[in-house]
Scaffold this motif. Structure first.
Motif, mmCIF file in Angstrom:
data_model
loop_
_atom_site.group_PDB
_atom_site.id
_atom_site.type_symbol
_atom_site.label_atom_id
_atom_site.label_comp_id
_atom_site.label_asym_id
_atom_site.label_seq_id
_atom_site.Cartn_x
_atom_site.Cartn_y
_atom_site.Cartn_z
ATOM 1 N N THR A 1 3.751 -2.559 -6.445
ATOM 2 C CA THR A 1 4.598 -1.979 -5.406
ATOM 3 C C THR A 1 3.740 -1.125 -4.471
ATOM 4 N N VAL A 2 3.923 -1.313 -3.163
ATOM 5 C CA VAL A 2 3.119 -0.606 -2.171
ATOM 6 C C VAL A 2 4.049 -0.119 -1.060
ATOM 7 N N ASP A 3 3.949 1.163 -0.713
ATOM 8 C CA ASP A 3 4.773 1.705 0.371
ATOM 9 C C ASP A 3 4.335 1.188 1.734
ATOM 10 N N LYS A 4 3.020 1.192 1.963
ATOM 11 C CA LYS A 4 2.501 0.719 3.251
ATOM 12 C C LYS A 4 1.353 -0.241 2.983
ATOM 13 N N VAL A 5 1.635 -1.517 3.126
ATOM 14 C CA VAL A 5 0.632 -2.527 2.844
ATOM 15 C C VAL A 5 -0.184 -2.802 4.104
ATOM 16 N N ASP A 6 -1.471 -3.061 3.903
ATOM 17 C CA ASP A 6 -2.348 -3.424 5.004
ATOM 18 C C ASP A 6 -2.234 -4.921 5.244
ATOM 19 N N LEU A 7 -1.772 -5.303 6.417
ATOM 20 C CA LEU A 7 -1.558 -6.713 6.735
ATOM 21 C C LEU A 7 -2.844 -7.512 6.651
ATOM 22 N N TYR A 8 -3.984 -6.845 6.862
ATOM 23 C CA TYR A 8 -5.260 -7.550 6.934
ATOM 24 C C TYR A 8 -6.097 -7.394 5.672
ATOM 25 N N ASP A 9 -5.525 -6.774 4.668
ATOM 26 C CA ASP A 9 -6.234 -6.612 3.396
ATOM 27 C C ASP A 9 -5.263 -6.821 2.239
ATOM 28 N N SER A 10 -4.385 -7.791 2.403
ATOM 29 C CA SER A 10 -3.383 -8.071 1.376
ATOM 30 C C SER A 10 -2.965 -9.526 1.496
ATOM 31 N N LYS A 11 -2.048 -9.922 0.615
ATOM 32 C CA LYS A 11 -1.556 -11.304 0.612
ATOM 33 C C LYS A 11 -0.156 -11.402 1.201
ATOM 34 N N VAL A 12 0.344 -10.332 1.808
ATOM 35 C CA VAL A 12 1.732 -10.335 2.260
ATOM 36 C C VAL A 12 1.966 -11.382 3.343
ATOM 37 N N PHE A 13 0.947 -11.689 4.145
ATOM 38 C CA PHE A 13 1.108 -12.664 5.221
ATOM 39 C C PHE A 13 1.231 -14.089 4.673
#
Length: 635
Positions: A146-158
């Motif tokens: 769980t992450v409050d503020k994920v980094d779009l460019y250093d994560s797999k959320v995209f």
């Protein structure tokens, strides 16, 4: 003046088309939402269903006062138009898109809305799962924690551009974001990617199953239908546009475009495409992909792809249709054996060093992507140290003879110690097994391993190429994760307590000398009563889980130790140690004696200073006359 209606916390938008069998479970999951139905607005838009779905929606509207139903004038060909109609009608602070054949976890909306308000975030991605017993097609890579503020460019959320997320409605309206219409599949990608790119903050909820993504038993999900390649590639072009609109050239743009090259463009060219499309259709698809890759396949995008994706996309970008058609079937086969030259490693797929095509070696090189494939298969303590069993090899070089050793690094001093391991070859392509013995008495070049926190890595070498990785994250399920303490030989004639433990990421370490991990809980004084005729101490020991544990109370002064007969009884919360001394006590010299507790469990033996409830040491003052006793607390 009429009273103003309260703004709902969330508008749930449901596009409906021929899903009548699943509508009931979908709506019941909304009824169970712990956020409360008074905080939910439901908008269901029918895309001219032919299975009675529209009539079912009208019936549900009688049972759900929060439900607004609408129907398009004609079938739109995809869920984009119904979702857009729902957006036009929505009034909630947040919007959630729920597909009618899926359903929500009971706390999903409450948790997502609470997160969005607390952070605050514009998009909340709740954990997506597949119902038990169904084909699992839920995304996973972005739900590690769980992450409050994920980094779009250093994560797999995209990687997950499905619409099943909570969006702040003002984000959507302020930027006029809508779904492409008339597209049966992947229409959600451009919408979600634009929301991601415009969001002030994106949150991930990974500790609760929010969304249940169903696979229909009749295979009627849109993703199960025959691909419309021109439409899919048109969507891919829109995805690229969304990134180009938001980001200038550079690493961040390359990172996001890489996802679209692999998933939205090149994933079209699979076995079904080869087997079912006519040569004319194949060429049309190829040309569409070429036009996109010609403008977005930079060296930075290419470098981050796996070699097989690099080769495929390079051939398309170079407009080498014939070479692509010959190479594509081969890339579905087993990976060829690697070529190693001067410490560089290449995977020689089709056209490797072909003089006519002259594809750069960089397309085939994996040197910078080599990782250690490893597992921890056994971990046992003996008095002579720690015995470790596992497997390790370098990816792409698993078919080569390898040497293995363990590396121990102390966190504070950065000292490094190498421990040799014996490696044995296994089946081709499988990591080599190894065994290592960490003798704490001799590990540091023949000297004892110093006290400290030691991280353990495994290092593998094959054909002059060396890589290492932290050991432990992939381990046999029989290996317990709780810290394990043991007394082992250390300096000549002495022992040290060493504790194996696993970090929050599952990596193995050794705590030598109890720097962080104590082998026994701290005993606490429950009561101390003294008089001219005797002394009684009652001590609480908080852990009774070890059936073989024994304990006794001692009095210590300088180099003199006196054991006090101790009665040990167990209760629900631990052990009660009781010791009594009657006067006269001829063996206790006058003066102040420290109270301690000797604890023994297996090969561990520890004398611990007894403390009171405030953490102060417990001391006993022996008066000169008749050896009288007086308990006191002191520094």
């Amino acid at each position: 003046m009429p009273a103003l209606m309260p703004v709902p916390a969330v508008s749930v938008i449901i596009p409906v088309y021929n899903v009548r069998p699943w509508l009931g479970e979908c709506f019941e999951s909304l009824r169970r939402q712990t956020i409360g139905m008074e905080n939910i607005e439901i908008i269901a838009v029918d895309d001219r269903s032919t299975d009675g779905g529209w009539e079912e929606l009208q019936r549900l509207a009688e049972d759900f006062p929060q439900l607004t139903v609408d129907r398009l004038a004609a079938n739109s060909g995809g869920p984009g138009a119904p979702r857009n109609r729902g957006l036009d009608k929505a009034t909630g602070t947040f919007v959630f898109f729920l597909d009618p054949d899926d359903y929500l976890g009971d706390e999903a909306l409450e948790r997502m809305v609470a997160t969005a308000e607390r952070v605050p975030s514009d998009v909340v991605v709740g954990k997506i799962v597949t119902p038990e017993g169904q084909v699992d097609r839920a995304p996973k890579s972005m739900f590690a924690r769980t992450v409050d503020k994920v980094d779009l460019y250093d994560s797999k959320v995209f990687n997950s551009l499905g619409p099943w997320k909570l969006f702040r409605r003002s984000l959507i309206e302020d930027h006029a974001i809508r779904f492409p219409e008339g597209v049966p599949r992947r229409e959600d990608g451009p919408f979600t990617s634009r929301c991601f790119l415009k969001a002030r903050a994106i949150s991930i909820i990974a500790d609760y199953d929010c969304y249940y993504l169903r696979t229909r038993p009749d295979g009627s999900n849109a993703t199960s239908q025959r691909p419309d390649y021109p439409a899919l590639l048109t969507i891919a072009d829109d995805l690229i546009d969304a990134v180009f609109e938001h980001l200038p050239p550079g690493p961040e743009r390359d990172y996001l475009i890489r996802r679209h090259v692999r998933i939205a463009i090149m994933s079209a060219f699979k076995g079904w495409w080869l087997a079912n499309l006519s040569p004319e259709e194949q060429r049309q698809t190829f040309d569409q992909a070429h036009a996109m890759l010609d403008r977005c396949l930079t060296d930075g995008v290419l470098a981050g792809l796996e070699p097989v994706w690099r080769l495929r996309s390079s051939l398309v970008a170079r407009n080498e249709f014939d070479a692509f058609m010959k190479a594509l079937p081969v890339t579905f086969q087993a990976e060829p054996s690697a070529v190693v030259e001067d410490g560089r490693v290449y995977i020689p797929f089709s056209y490797f060093r072909d003089p006519e095509l002259a594809i750069p070696d960089s397309v085939y090189e994996v040197t910078d992507r080599l990782r250690v494939q490893h597992s921890l298969d056994g971990l046992t303590w003996g008095h002579d140290g720690l015995h470790v069993r596992g497997a390790a090899s370098i990816a792409h070089l698993a078919d080569r003879e390898a040497s293995v050793r363990l590396l121990l690094r102390e966190r504070t001093t950065k000292a490094a110690v190498a421990v040799p391991a014996t490696a044995a070859a296994t089946a081709t392509g499988e990591p080599a097994t190894f065994e290592a013995h960490i003798d704490l008495a001799t590990a540091d070049g023949g000297a004892p391993l110093p006290a400290g926190m030691w991280d353990i890595s495994v290092e593998a070498t094959a054909e002059g190429v060396t890589r290492e990785a932290r050991l432990g994250s992939r381990r046999d399920e029989a290996i317990g994760t709780d810290p394990a303490s043991h007394a082992v030989a250390h300096h000549p004639g002495t022992e040290v307590v060493a504790t194996t433990y696993f970090s929050r990421y599952g990596n193995l370490g050794i705590d030598v000398g109890e720097r962080t991990h104590t082998s026994f809980p701290q005993p606490r004084l429950a009561s101390l009563r003294s008089s001219t005729t005797g002394l009684r101490l009652d001590v609480d020991y908080p852990d009774a889980s070890d059936a073989g544990l024994s304990a006794e109370i001692r009095l210590v002064r300088d180099s003199t130790t006196r054991s006090v007969p101790t009665e040990v009884t167990a209760d629900g919360s631990g052990l009660r140690l009781s010791a009594a001394l009657a006067l006269p006590v001829l063996r206790l010299r006058p003066g102040v004696w420290d109270a301690r507790v000797l604890i023994t469990s297996g090969d561990l033996r520890r004398e611990v200073v007894l403390k009171d409830g405030k953490g102060k040491p417990v001391r006993v003052n022996v008066l000169p006359k008749w050896g009288a006793l007086r308990g006191r607390l002191g520094k």
